[in-house]
Design a protein around this motif. Sequence first.
Motif, PDB file in Angstrom:
ATOM      1  N   GLY A 127      37.938   3.345  24.066  1.00 41.55           N
ATOM      2  CA  GLY A 127      36.986   2.428  24.673  1.00 41.55           C
ATOM      3  C   GLY A 127      37.520   1.802  25.949  1.00 41.55           C
ATOM      4  N   GLU A 128      36.617   1.330  26.780  1.00 41.61           N
ATOM      5  CA  GLU A 128      36.989   0.787  28.087  1.00 41.61           C
ATOM      6  C   GLU A 128      37.796  -0.496  27.991  1.00 41.61           C
ATOM      7  N   ASP A 129      37.478  -1.366  27.053  1.00 45.55           N
ATOM      8  CA  ASP A 129      38.181  -2.650  26.959  1.00 45.55           C
ATOM      9  C   ASP A 129      39.669  -2.446  26.686  1.00 45.55           C
ATOM     10  N   ALA A 130      39.988  -1.483  25.851  1.00 45.49           N
ATOM     11  CA  ALA A 130      41.398  -1.222  25.540  1.00 45.49           C
ATOM     12  C   ALA A 130      42.126  -0.661  26.762  1.00 45.49           C
ATOM     13  N   ILE A 131      41.436   0.189  27.534  1.00 46.07           N
ATOM     14  CA  ILE A 131      42.046   0.717  28.758  1.00 46.07           C
ATOM     15  C   ILE A 131      42.322  -0.423  29.731  1.00 46.07           C
ATOM     16  N   ALA A 132      41.362  -1.309  29.900  1.00 41.88           N
ATOM     17  CA  ALA A 132      41.525  -2.433  30.823  1.00 41.88           C
ATOM     18  C   ALA A 132      42.679  -3.336  30.397  1.00 41.88           C
ATOM     19  N   ASP A 133      42.805  -3.555  29.100  1.00 45.60           N
ATOM     20  CA  ASP A 133      43.890  -4.404  28.599  1.00 45.60           C
ATOM     21  C   ASP A 133      45.254  -3.787  28.913  1.00 45.60           C
TER      22      ASP A 133
ATOM     23  N   GLU B 152      23.521   3.287  25.986  1.00 49.23           N
ATOM     24  CA  GLU B 152      23.525   1.955  25.394  1.00 49.23           C
ATOM     25  C   GLU B 152      24.790   1.188  25.782  1.00 49.23           C
ATOM     26  N   THR B 153      25.885   1.923  25.992  1.00 46.69           N
ATOM     27  CA  THR B 153      27.146   1.309  26.395  1.00 46.69           C
ATOM     28  C   THR B 153      27.530   1.843  27.771  1.00 46.69           C
ATOM     29  N   PRO B 154      27.244   1.090  28.832  1.00 42.14           N
ATOM     30  CA  PRO B 154      27.605   1.560  30.173  1.00 42.14           C
ATOM     31  C   PRO B 154      29.086   1.376  30.452  1.00 42.14           C
TER      32      PRO B 154
ATOM     33  N   ASP C 269      31.928   3.864  21.089  1.00 38.70           N
ATOM     34  CA  ASP C 269      30.645   4.531  21.297  1.00 38.70           C
ATOM     35  C   ASP C 269      30.881   5.878  21.960  1.00 38.70           C
ATOM     36  N   GLN C 270      30.615   6.945  21.233  1.00 37.80           N
ATOM     37  CA  GLN C 270      30.846   8.294  21.752  1.00 37.80           C
ATOM     38  C   GLN C 270      29.763   8.753  22.720  1.00 37.80           C
ATOM     39  N   SER C 271      28.731   7.955  22.899  1.00 38.03           N
ATOM     40  CA  SER C 271      27.687   8.306  23.864  1.00 38.03           C
ATOM     41  C   SER C 271      27.746   7.432  25.117  1.00 38.03           C
ATOM     42  N   ALA C 272      28.762   6.568  25.214  1.00 39.26           N
ATOM     43  CA  ALA C 272      28.893   5.701  26.388  1.00 39.26           C
ATOM     44  C   ALA C 272      28.983   6.549  27.652  1.00 39.26           C
ATOM     45  N   ALA C 273      28.466   6.026  28.756  1.00 36.27           N
ATOM     46  CA  ALA C 273      28.476   6.780  30.013  1.00 36.27           C
ATOM     47  C   ALA C 273      28.634   5.825  31.181  1.00 36.27           C
ATOM     48  N   TYR C 274      29.271   6.330  32.232  1.00 37.96           N
ATOM     49  CA  TYR C 274      29.331   5.521  33.449  1.00 37.96           C
ATOM     50  C   TYR C 274      27.908   5.295  33.950  1.00 37.96           C
ATOM     51  N   ALA C 275      27.599   4.052  34.282  1.00 40.40           N
ATOM     52  CA  ALA C 275      26.296   3.716  34.851  1.00 40.40           C
ATOM     53  C   ALA C 275      26.460   2.532  35.795  1.00 40.40           C
ATOM     54  N   GLY C 276      25.924   2.645  36.975  1.00 33.71           N
ATOM     55  CA  GLY C 276      25.997   1.568  37.961  1.00 33.71           C
ATOM     56  C   GLY C 276      24.740   1.555  38.805  1.00 33.71           C
ATOM     57  N   ALA C 277      24.631   0.565  39.670  1.00 39.22           N
ATOM     58  CA  ALA C 277      23.429   0.475  40.493  1.00 39.22           C
ATOM     59  C   ALA C 277      23.683  -0.371  41.735  1.00 39.22           C
ATOM     60  N   ASN C 278      23.375   0.179  42.889  1.00 43.48           N
ATOM     61  CA  ASN C 278      23.232  -0.655  44.075  1.00 43.48           C
ATOM     62  C   ASN C 278      21.898  -1.373  43.946  1.00 43.48           C
TER      63      ASN C 278
ATOM     64  N   MET D   1      36.566   3.450  34.185  1.00 44.48           N
ATOM     65  CA  MET D   1      36.609   3.063  32.776  1.00 44.48           C
ATOM     66  C   MET D   1      37.755   2.142  32.399  1.00 44.48           C
ATOM     67  N   GLY D   2      38.017   1.140  33.223  1.00 39.41           N
ATOM     68  CA  GLY D   2      39.015   0.134  32.895  1.00 39.41           C
ATOM     69  C   GLY D   2      40.312   0.268  33.658  1.00 39.41           C
ATOM     70  N   PHE D   3      40.626   1.427  34.206  1.00 37.95           N
ATOM     71  CA  PHE D   3      41.854   1.582  34.988  1.00 37.95           C
ATOM     72  C   PHE D   3      41.854   0.670  36.212  1.00 37.95           C
ATOM     73  N   ASN D   4      40.685   0.373  36.741  1.00 36.39           N
ATOM     74  CA  ASN D   4      40.596  -0.483  37.938  1.00 36.39           C
ATOM     75  C   ASN D   4      40.874  -1.949  37.654  1.00 36.39           C
ATOM     76  N   GLN D   5      41.066  -2.293  36.383  1.00 39.80           N
ATOM     77  CA  GLN D   5      41.293  -3.689  36.019  1.00 39.80           C
ATOM     78  C   GLN D   5      42.478  -4.286  36.769  1.00 39.80           C
ATOM     79  N   ASN D   6      43.514  -3.486  36.954  1.00 40.28           N
ATOM     80  CA  ASN D   6      44.717  -3.963  37.638  1.00 40.28           C
ATOM     81  C   ASN D   6      44.727  -3.389  39.054  1.00 40.28           C
ATOM     82  N   ALA D   7      44.231  -4.170  40.010  1.00 35.63           N
ATOM     83  CA  ALA D   7      44.114  -3.684  41.383  1.00 35.63           C
ATOM     84  C   ALA D   7      45.474  -3.357  41.987  1.00 35.63           C
TER      85      ALA D   7
END
Length: 428
Positions: A219-225, A383-385, A314-323, A390-396
């Motif tokens: 999951g993304e939260d664990a990657i960010a941590d 359902e899970t964007p 969530d095994q169906s999570a997908a990258y989703a964004g929007a300008n 996916m969290g790697f960007n947490q640490n700039a």
Amino acid sequence: MKKKIISILLAAVMVTTLAAGCGSSGDSNEGGGSADNSGDKPYEGVELTYWSMWSNTEPQGQVIQEAADAWAKETGGTVNIEWKGRDIKQILSSSLEAEEKMDLFEDDYKRISENYAQYCYDLTELAEANGYADSSYALFNDRATGWAGFLTCITEQPNVGGVFYNQDLFEEAGVEVPTTWTEFLDVCKALKDKGIQPLALDSTYAPFLFGYHLARYIGEDAIADMADNGGWGENELVAKAAQDMIDFVNAGYLAEGAPAEYPASQDSMGIDGDVAMVVCANYVTSEVNLHSGTELNWSVFNYPSVEGAAEGVDQSAAYAGANSIAVTSYSENPEAAYDFATFLTSGEWDQKMADTASQIPADPSNTAPASQNGTIEVLNTVETPLSWNMGFNQNADLMSPIAEVIVKMYEGNFATGQDFAAALDALY
């Protein structure tokens, strides 16, 4: 113009509320706020200032200008567009704080909702009165509202990630769209056996690809941590995900020369015509078509699921964004600004934007162009964007060194997943 009619009726009962909510306009409503709605042109004399993240030479900018001209002819209002380009995010914070002349502005919906919410007009009531939910994605509206506590913006350019593929090459190899990692490997083998290179990869997008795979496990939260605090080697699933990729590379499933410098590998899909897939966001399809001078038979499927993932991922999570487009809290004409934003992002102008700029339409009832085939279907199932990388960007501060380690993995520099995890931990 059913939206406009409802908006006009709403204006009649909201004049006092809007006048109080227009920031710098105070008690006076001269020149804006509530236009003279008695005629056929409800915003006669209203002038809006629109800060755009595009240039007037880009397809998006050209459509925005055409839509502004059409809106002016229909409503009597005027949209003065200032083309700020991609650097808009560098100046928005200080410009909004200073209440520079601006009724609408564009940026990523997450930045708008998290960084600029205090400068955004609350669009919730206008959206409800005009049925905006029927011509937009609940995913983006819900996320923006969750971050800010109210609807901050109107989606202009949805983005979705996944595995984009050449349908003709899948047909040639006799393979179907996979849903699991095991099936995905079977597809790659079948493609390779037919002389088709399975997956393009540019080094720029290596963190995106591995981020997708690792997010399937933890999951993304664990990657960010871990991006912030390290401890990659302490989570055995990090090594498992890396081992999957090491085995993938050793099986010869990356395109020749991958990971290449952007955009060499992805463009080989069109130039060489024998590379089947790329993992990226949807704009990759128009990039490949443009750079290679081809029109591939594109489609997309969500990144495959994995076995042995952490509980609750969530095994169906997908990258989703929007300008997206926001209305400033201090705009003297918030209704007119909202009206133009939805005029641009729904109906015929949204369809023209999608077709001209080869992007996903902001209105799901419109039709995606051929290069975006399948994207609306993927977006409608998310359902899970996931965020970019996916969290790697947490640490700039460490993002570049982390990316270098990931690229080295795809270059074959690590014998095991444990070696990869140890290399990440060595950065801390």
